[in-house]
Design an enzyme around this catalytic site. Structure first.
Site, PDB file in Angstrom:
ATOM      1  N   ASN A 138      33.346  38.607  26.121  1.00 16.41           N
ATOM      2  CA  ASN A 138      34.726  38.115  26.136  1.00 16.41           C
ATOM      3  C   ASN A 138      34.889  36.800  25.380  1.00 16.41           C
ATOM      4  O   ASN A 138      35.832  36.053  25.592  1.00 16.41           O
ATOM      5  CB  ASN A 138      35.226  37.973  27.567  1.00 16.41           C
ATOM      6  CG  ASN A 138      34.376  37.023  28.399  1.00 16.41           C
ATOM      7  OD1 ASN A 138      33.342  36.528  27.950  1.00 16.41           O
ATOM      8  ND2 ASN A 138      34.815  36.762  29.626  1.00 16.41           N
ATOM      9  N   LYS A 150      30.667  32.103  23.135  1.00 21.08           N
ATOM     10  CA  LYS A 150      29.524  32.949  23.471  1.00 21.08           C
ATOM     11  C   LYS A 150      28.888  33.579  22.223  1.00 21.08           C
ATOM     12  O   LYS A 150      29.486  33.602  21.136  1.00 21.08           O
ATOM     13  CB  LYS A 150      29.962  34.041  24.449  1.00 21.08           C
ATOM     14  CG  LYS A 150      30.375  33.509  25.812  1.00 21.08           C
ATOM     15  CD  LYS A 150      30.691  34.658  26.754  1.00 21.08           C
ATOM     16  CE  LYS A 150      30.975  34.188  28.152  1.00 21.08           C
ATOM     17  NZ  LYS A 150      31.234  35.323  29.084  1.00 21.08           N
ATOM     18  N   HIS A 172      33.642  31.023  27.483  1.00 24.44           N
ATOM     19  CA  HIS A 172      33.436  30.718  28.905  1.00 24.44           C
ATOM     20  C   HIS A 172      34.096  29.389  29.215  1.00 24.44           C
ATOM     21  O   HIS A 172      34.164  28.494  28.376  1.00 24.44           O
ATOM     22  CB  HIS A 172      31.941  30.621  29.235  1.00 24.44           C
ATOM     23  CG  HIS A 172      31.659  29.940  30.548  1.00 24.44           C
ATOM     24  ND1 HIS A 172      31.650  30.611  31.753  1.00 24.44           N
ATOM     25  CD2 HIS A 172      31.412  28.623  30.847  1.00 24.44           C
ATOM     26  CE1 HIS A 172      31.393  29.750  32.729  1.00 24.44           C
ATOM     27  NE2 HIS A 172      31.238  28.549  32.213  1.00 24.44           N
ATOM     28  N   ARG A 193      40.516  35.177  24.626  1.00 23.02           N
ATOM     29  CA  ARG A 193      39.795  36.392  25.009  1.00 23.02           C
ATOM     30  C   ARG A 193      40.511  37.648  24.534  1.00 23.02           C
ATOM     31  O   ARG A 193      39.870  38.647  24.214  1.00 23.02           O
ATOM     32  CB  ARG A 193      39.599  36.411  26.522  1.00 23.02           C
ATOM     33  CG  ARG A 193      38.506  35.446  26.987  1.00 23.02           C
ATOM     34  CD  ARG A 193      38.501  35.264  28.479  1.00 23.02           C
ATOM     35  NE  ARG A 193      37.348  34.490  28.935  1.00 23.02           N
ATOM     36  CZ  ARG A 193      37.269  33.914  30.120  1.00 23.02           C
ATOM     37  NH1 ARG A 193      38.284  34.014  30.977  1.00 23.02           N
ATOM     38  NH2 ARG A 193      36.183  33.225  30.458  1.00 23.02           N
TER      39      ARG A 193
END
Length: 263
Positions: free
Chosen positions: A215, A105, A218, A205
C-alpha cells in the site's frame, strides 16, 4: 549516539561475519521494555573504524558498553572520548514541533515513485526533518510491527518490508490546525488501497498502492506510536522534551560479553 543519556551497547563485528543477529533482536526487544531513552544499541564494523582495529580478527561477538557519567571515565589500557562543546551534536536532529514517522515502502520505491510521493508530501504542508533510504532488517521490522505479531499477515508484512530499500521520513507540519499525525493519516488514506480508491481517491495509497500489504506508505497510528517508531528508526533524533545531555560522555569499557554459537 554515544552521548545519549543512559547505556549504549555497541556490537563490534567484521564484514566477513556480520553482526550477531539474535543479539540484535534481543537488545531491540530489551530497549522497548527498559525504555527508549535509557538503552541504546548500535552496530560498528571494525574494518571501517581505526579505533576498533584491536577487535579485528576475533571469532566471537564483542560488545562495548558506554554510559553517561558526570566526569570522564578513564581506563589505562584503552580510553577514547567524544566531547561535545556547548552541548552541540552535529549529527543530531531535534524539533520543538510534534513529529511523526512516514515510510515509503519497498513497493513504491522499486517502482520509482519516491520523488513523486515526497513532492506530494511537501505540497500538503509537511516539512521533512530527516530522510533516509535504506533496507530494513528482519529483526528491526519484527520489533517495529510487534503490535501485529498475532495477525495472519504478520510474516508477509515483515518479509515485504525487508524485500528492498524503504525511504524513511521524519515529518512535522507548519501549516493548518490539524496535528501532524492526523494530517499524515489523512494524506495516506485507508490502509487497503482498494478501499482508498473508493473512499479517498486522492490519497497516496489510492494512487500508489496496489493491494495489501503493498500500500505504498506507512504512518504512525498516534503520537505515542510516532515517538516509539521514530526512536527505533532515527535513534539520533532528539525530542523536544528530552533533557540536554551531560557535557561529556563515555569511555570504551572493557566488560566484554562473549557469546558462542549465536550466528
Amino acid at each position: 549516539m554515544l552521548s545519549s543519556k543512559g547505556l549504549t551497547v555497541v556490537d563490534v563485528y567484521q564484514g566477513w561475519c556480520g553482526p550477531c543477529k539474535p543479539v540484535v533482536s534481543l537488545f531491540q526487544k530489551m530497549r522497548i521494555e527498559v525504555g527508549l531513552d535509557l538503552l541504546h544499541f548500535a552496530l560498528a564494523e571494525a574494518d571501517c573504524l581505526e579505533v576498533l582495529e584491536k577487535y579485528r580478527g576475533r571469532c566471537e561477538p564483542t560488545f562495548l558498553f558506554y554510559a553517561i557519567e558526570d566526569e570522564a571515565l578513564s581506563d589505562e589500557d584503552e580510553c577514547f572520548s567524544h566531547e561535545k562543546e556547548d552541548g552541540d551534536d552535529e549529527d543530531a536532529v531535534s524539533s520543538e514541533k510534534a513529529c511523526t514517522l512516514a515510510v515509503i515502502k519497498p513497493d513504491a520505491v522499486v517502482h520509482g515513485k519516491t520523488d513523486e510521493i515526497i513532492t506530494k508530501i511537501q505540497e500538503a504542508g509537511f516539512d521533512i526533518l530527516t530522510d533516509e533510504e535504506r533496507a530494513t532488517r528482519e529483526a528491526e521490522m519484527r520489533l517495529f510491527y510487534q503490535h501485529r505479531a498475532g495477525e495472519e499477515a504478520f510474516e508477509k508484512l515483515v518479509h515485504h518490508m525487508c524485500s528492498g530499500p524503504s525511504h524513511l521520513l521524519n515529518l512535522t507540519r507548519t501549516e493548518g490546525t490539524e496535528d501532524v499525525v492526523t494530517a499524515w493519516q489523512t494524506l495516506m488514506g485507508p490502509c487497503d488501497p482498494d478501499v482508498a480508491r473508493r473512499e479517498q481517491p486522492d490519497s497516496l495509497r489510492a494512487q500508489y498502492g496496489t493491494e495489501m500489504p503493498f500500500n505504498a506508505v506507512h504512518g504512525s497510528r498516534d503520537s505515542e506510536d510516532a515517538r516509539r517508531e521514530l526512536a527505533l528508526l532515527f535513534p539520533s533524533f532528539k525530542f523536544s522534551d528530552q533533557v540536554p545531555e551531560a557535557p561529556l560522555v563515555e569511555s570504551s569499557v572493557q566488560p566484554r560479553l562473549r557469546v558462542n554459537a549465536l550466528d
